[in-house]
Design an enzyme around this catalytic site. Structure first.
Site, PDB file in Angstrom:
ATOM      1  N   GLU A 119      37.609  30.909  51.237  1.00  0.00           N
ATOM      2  CA  GLU A 119      36.089  31.587  50.351  1.00  0.00           C
ATOM      3  C   GLU A 119      36.766  32.224  48.704  1.00  0.00           C
ATOM      4  O   GLU A 119      37.092  33.426  48.859  1.00  0.00           O
ATOM      5  CB  GLU A 119      35.182  31.725  50.686  1.00  0.00           C
ATOM      6  CG  GLU A 119      33.685  31.720  50.080  1.00  0.00           C
ATOM      7  CD  GLU A 119      32.306  32.598  49.871  1.00  0.00           C
ATOM      8  OE1 GLU A 119      32.275  33.486  51.484  1.00  0.00           O
ATOM      9  OE2 GLU A 119      31.723  32.693  49.120  1.00  0.00           O
ATOM     10  N   GLY A 258      34.513  42.357  53.167  1.00  0.00           N
ATOM     11  CA  GLY A 258      34.338  43.044  54.525  1.00  0.00           C
ATOM     12  C   GLY A 258      34.352  42.199  55.278  1.00  0.00           C
ATOM     13  O   GLY A 258      35.157  42.108  56.476  1.00  0.00           O
ATOM     14  N   ASN A 262      33.238  31.810  57.737  1.00  0.00           N
ATOM     15  CA  ASN A 262      34.137  30.985  58.347  1.00  0.00           C
ATOM     16  C   ASN A 262      33.141  30.105  59.606  1.00  0.00           C
ATOM     17  O   ASN A 262      32.891  30.793  60.986  1.00  0.00           O
ATOM     18  CB  ASN A 262      35.621  30.749  59.155  1.00  0.00           C
ATOM     19  CG  ASN A 262      36.353  32.048  58.338  1.00  0.00           C
ATOM     20  OD1 ASN A 262      35.987  31.534  56.584  1.00  0.00           O
ATOM     21  ND2 ASN A 262      36.488  32.744  58.435  1.00  0.00           N
ATOM     22  N   GLU A 295      27.427  37.703  59.344  1.00  0.00           N
ATOM     23  CA  GLU A 295      28.613  37.292  58.581  1.00  0.00           C
ATOM     24  C   GLU A 295      27.797  36.212  60.055  1.00  0.00           C
ATOM     25  O   GLU A 295      27.655  35.022  59.719  1.00  0.00           O
ATOM     26  CB  GLU A 295      29.505  37.568  59.471  1.00  0.00           C
ATOM     27  CG  GLU A 295      30.471  38.266  58.290  1.00  0.00           C
ATOM     28  CD  GLU A 295      30.375  37.557  56.866  1.00  0.00           C
ATOM     29  OE1 GLU A 295      30.363  37.188  56.030  1.00  0.00           O
ATOM     30  OE2 GLU A 295      30.486  39.370  56.291  1.00  0.00           O
TER      31      GLU A 295
HETATM   32  N1  TRP Z   1      31.216  35.140  52.315  1.00  0.00           N
HETATM   33  C1  TRP Z   1      31.624  37.029  52.053  1.00  0.00           C
HETATM   34  C2  TRP Z   1      30.505  37.131  52.027  1.00  0.00           C
HETATM   35  O1  TRP Z   1      30.333  38.336  51.783  1.00  0.00           O
HETATM   36  C3  TRP Z   1      32.894  36.952  51.289  1.00  0.00           C
HETATM   37  C4  TRP Z   1      33.804  36.861  51.127  1.00  0.00           C
HETATM   38  C5  TRP Z   1      34.448  36.965  52.139  1.00  0.00           C
HETATM   39  C6  TRP Z   1      34.589  36.344  50.121  1.00  0.00           C
HETATM   40  N2  TRP Z   1      36.044  37.342  51.765  1.00  0.00           N
HETATM   41  C7  TRP Z   1      36.308  36.641  50.551  1.00  0.00           C
HETATM   42  C8  TRP Z   1      34.654  36.892  48.718  1.00  0.00           C
HETATM   43  C9  TRP Z   1      37.070  36.638  49.379  1.00  0.00           C
HETATM   44  C10 TRP Z   1      35.463  36.258  47.783  1.00  0.00           C
HETATM   45  C11 TRP Z   1      36.734  36.218  48.375  1.00  0.00           C
HETATM   46  O2  TRP Z   1      30.428  37.194  53.959  1.00  0.00           O
HETATM   47 ZN    ZN Z   2      28.091  36.865  52.959  1.00  0.00          ZN
END
Ligand code: TRP
Ligand code: ZN
Length: 869
Positions: A119, A258, A262, A295
């Protein structure tokens, strides 16, 4: 080639979709070979354009025929096939270099392990693909690696594993749930493993596995417990159960954010997994629980129902933050968690709203998506969901959630789809409410009250205004749910009877919906002048301006039914004292009624954690947001300090009494013990401030012997920040004790970066040269540099030395890790809000940055906004 601006309005459905992906990765430190077999299917006219960055293309095949370079066009970011059949099997072979990947996006090495972060747009750094969230495919992944990587993990269920030649082995995973590429994950490493089980309400037996670096198993138990609590809570509160037979979490040290949701294989920054009482603070434990929950909750809000495009990010993030906040609130103290969220909004989100990067929770225009993982999208996004919850009630909100799930399970959808589901399930028109998705900026609400004793009438005048933000000069009125309660001057609850003010069942407050830019009300039959608590529970993310007498706040602090309202009353008392001090440039003084009410609050039978927060006045950052044009830096810092001394002097005996009374056991991690520690620390802080010589011994003893990090780190921080003579010695002792524990060492860096002495900048520069500092390790960079940026007086030091230090780091990070670089540039963007000299210095830094070679798009986007280019 610089990256192009993308507009939300330019969304087009994909020309092809991908139904299945068969990935085969031959892992190698420098040259990993990736073979991707894609079944593509045409949806519209046009070429097949695959995204791909920093890849070495080896070969392309379509339906078994190898293409020659004449059959495709390859550019820095794309691979285009012009004559792809309507249904085809495309096989692409490419190579990547995980060891050289310091951006931590795509496939990289974290310490000894391979891991991925896809992501938002990282999958295109693994292979050529339709890397967009509205292309959902079923993934099968085969990982081949040297046998020393004992665990080979990917999404879904393990289908096969076995030995290969040359000391290598393999594992094959299959994820039955179609998913966008950003949810793909792969991990290969040698870990310690913690196993547990959970049976869902549907009777599914789920294997839970937590993978941590060798030797860290004892610090993984808390996270496992949190995971089980999250699974149970989501079933009970939202009726949502887990949908695979296996749920894995891997903790890695090198991670930009954080954690990442996945599918079936979460990857976490180890900071949000590893916690034991010796090395982690109570605060760390609370964050571990909330991130584990966050998550996990994404499995439904994000994974099963995902985003159509990245402009819709708040669809999953705002909603999931709301869900994790409710999880924490249901399991712990609702008020304390709410206050925590309010403080984040007021200090960080309000400041983003006032910056050149201000954007609506659903942005309209993006260059680098990584720049939009913001407090606005996440936290203001959660506030918008919370307002819906307030307006519809828990029942109506859950009905909306159910409809949303029925309609959109397995789809990639928009914020609009979510709002429509809420509308349809509640037969409610949310047309005007939608402005929360489109308008940026923090609304300002002004309230005037006039009580006519003779006629027993309360006259109210409410106005709202949303300030202009970049590209949005004119704003329209928002829907503002205002929760309120009224009390008599002796603290007895009063009812304000008016058609516009309705009882609000969930909260026990009353609800007034302000939907126009101006509203006047006359409330009759009000027998005495009411003391009104407005915006209870921070029911809308706005700045509230009103003139209220300190006596009224004292009434609310002593009598309000809601804990958050009591805390808010104290905050308002502090705020007005601080603002006066800033204006007059005098010391802070608190009126006798305020002192009395605070003294009573300290002795009252309230939750100790709430008391600790009542004695935590607004931060300098929060105060700064009340000076939109020019931030009076020095005056703010002086006022904040002066208020602390004032409290320390006025309530010294009271703090001392509480301090001695509180005796939480060091190994006790219950909410009660954490609350006691929180209050005890607040007391110790004020006591040290009032009588440093007397309390230095206490601090010293705590740093040297405490078996609890909450106690130890707070004592060290207090000793360093209040500059007690032993500070140096204590820092050294702490470093000795924790040199092998990165997460504890981060605290050591942060404490020094936030101290305010004449030599702070020099110290921080020295720390950046220290063997323990590592630009490639984001947690450490944040601990030293982001912490330093929050150190207003030193970051904004008049000679510009603070700016130069951070600038040097950002320049290096531009190539090492642009995502982290872009996070650190944030405080420079607000250059217009400082005095002429600082404006010049800050602006010079931005101009200098803009001139560097190969400036990353992450930085370029922010800088051009800030310089108005
Ligand atoms: N989807 C993740 C969350 O909010 C966010 C995230 C984790 C993310 N690693 C990242 C976004 C790296 C951008 C780049 O739980
Ligand atoms: Zn999130």
């Amino acid at each position: 080639m610089s990256k192009q601006v993308q507009y939300r309005s330019a969304y087009r459905a994909p020309v092809f979709t991908i139904d299945t992906v068969d990935l085969h990765l031959k892992l190698d430190e420098q040259a990993t070979e990736v073979t991707a077999t894609l079944t593509v299917r045409r949806l519209a006219e046009g070429p097949l354009v695959l995204d791909g960055e920093q890849l070495e293309l080896v070969s392309v095949q379509v339906n078994g025929v190898v293409l020659s370079p004449a059959d495709y066009q390859l550019s820095e970011r794309q691979l285009q096939l012009n004559n792809c059949p309507d249904v085809a099997e495309v096989v692409i072979v490419n190579r990547i270099n995980p060891s050289a990947n310091s951006a931590l996006e795509g496939l990289y090495k974290s310490g000894g392990a391979f891991c991925t972060q896809c992501e938002a747009e990282g999958f295109r750094r693994i292979t050529y693909y339709l890397d967009r969230p509205d292309v959902l495919a079923v993934f099968t992944t085969t990982i081949e690696a040297d046998a020393r990587y004992t665990s080979l993990l990917s999404n879904g269920n393990l289908e096969a594993e076995g030995a290969l030649d040359n000391g290598r082995h393999f594992a094959k995973w299959h994820d039955p749930h179609p998913k966008p590429a950003y949810l793909f994950a792969l991990v290969a490493g040698d870990f310690d493993r913690l196993e547990d089980h959970f049976t869902t309400m549907e009777g599914r037996e789920v294997l839970l596995e937590l993978f941590v670096d060798k030797g860290n198993l004892s610090r993984a138990h808390y996270a496992m417990g949190a995971l089980k609590r999250a699974m149970k809570w989501d079933e009970e509160r939202f009726g949502l159960a887990y949908d695979l037979d296996r749920y894995m979490i891997v903790a890695v040290d090198f991670f930009n954010m954080g954690a990442m949701e996945n599918k079936g294989l979460n990857i976490f920054n180890s900071k949000y997994v590893l916690a034991d009482q010796q090395s982690a603070t109570d605060w760390d434990f609370i964050h571990v629980e909330s991130v584990i929950g966050h998550e996990y909750f994404h499995n439904w809000t994000g994974n099963r129902i995902t985003c159509r495009d990245w402009f819709q990010l708040s669809l999953k993030e705002g909603l999931t933050v709301f869900r994790d906040q409710e999880f924490s609130a249901d399991l712990g103290s609702r008020a304390v968690h709410r206050i925590d969220a309010i403080r984040v909004m007021r200090s960080h989100q309000f400041s983003e709203d006032a910056s050149p990067m201000a954007h609506p929770i659903r942005p309209d225009k993006v260059v680098e998506m990584n720049n939009f993982y913001t407090v606005t999208v996440y936290n203001k996004g959660a506030e918008v969901i919370r307002m819906l919850h307030t307006l519809l009630g828990e029942q109506g909100f859950q009905a909306g959630m159910q409809l949303y799930r029925q309609r959109h399970d397995g789809q990639a959808v928009t914020c609009e789809d979510f709002v429509v589901a809420m509308e349809d399930a509640n037969q409610r028109d949310l047309t005007q409410f939608r402005r929360w998705y489109s308008q940026a900026g923090t609304p300002e609400v002004r309230i005037e009250e006039q009580y006519d004793a003779e006629r027993q009438v309360l006259k109210l005048k409410l106005t709202q205004q949303v300030p202009p933000t970049p590209e949005q000069p004119d704003k329209e009125a928002m829907v503002l749910p205002l929760l309120l309660s009224a009390y008599s001057e002796t603290g007895q609850p009063m009812t304000l009877a008016h058609a516009a003010i309705q009882p609000h069942a969930d909260s026990g407050s009353a609800l007034l919906e302000l939907t126009t830019s101006e509203l006047t009300l006359e409330i009759e039959g009000v027998r005495e002048r009411p003391v009104v608590a407005w915006l209870e529970n921070f029911s809308a993310p706005v700045k509230l301006y009103r003139t209220t007498d300190v006596h009224d706040y004292a009434v609310l602090l002593g009598h309000a039914a809601q804990e958050v309202t009591r805390w808010e009353a104290a905050q308002q008392i502090y705020l007005s004292a601080l603002q006066t001090a800033v204006k007059t440039e005098q010391e802070v003084t608190l009126p006798e009624v305020a002192i009395k009410a605070l003294r009573q609050a300290l002795a009252a039978p309230l939750d100790n954690a709430l008391k600790a927060l009542i004695f935590t006045p607004p931060s300098a950052e929060e105060l700064a947001e009340y000076y939109p044009d020019a931030i009076p830096l020095a005056a703010i810092e002086r006022a904040v300090k002066s208020l602390a001394s004032c409290l320390a002097e006025a309530l010294r005996d009271d703090f001392s009494t509480e301090f001695t009374k509180l005796a939480p056991a060091e190994e006790d991690l219950s909410g009660t013990a954490m609350a006691a520690r929180a209050l005890q620390q607040r007391c110790l802080y004020y006591l040290t401030l009032a009588a440093p010589t007397q309390y230095t011994a206490v601090l010293r003893e705590r740093v040297l012997t405490a078996q609890n990090m909450t106690v130890q780190q707070h004592a060290l921080e207090t000793a360093v920040h209040l500059e007690v003579p032993e500070a140096k010695e204590l820092l050294e002792a702490f470093a000795q004790q924790w040199q092998a524990t990165p997460l504890a060492l981060d605290k050591w860096f942060a404490i020094q970066a936030t101290s305010v002495t004449d030599h702070t900048v020099a110290e921080v520069e020295r720390l950046a040269q220290h063997a323990w500092f590592d630009l490639g390790y984001p947690n450490r960079v944040y601990a030293l540099v982001a912490s330093f940026c929050r150190n207003s007086l030193r970051f904004h030091q008049a000679d510009g030395a603070g700016y130069r230090f951070v600038l040097t780091i950002i320049k290096q990070l531009n190539t090492v890790n642009p995502q982290v670089a872009a996070r650190l540039v944030t405080p420079f963007l607000q250059w217009r809000r400082y005095d002429a000299k600082r404006q010049q210095l800050l602006r010079d830094c931005l101009v200098e940055l803009r001139g560097i070679e190969k400036l990353a798009p992450d930085l370029e986007e922010k800088i051009s906004h800030a310089l108005d280019l």
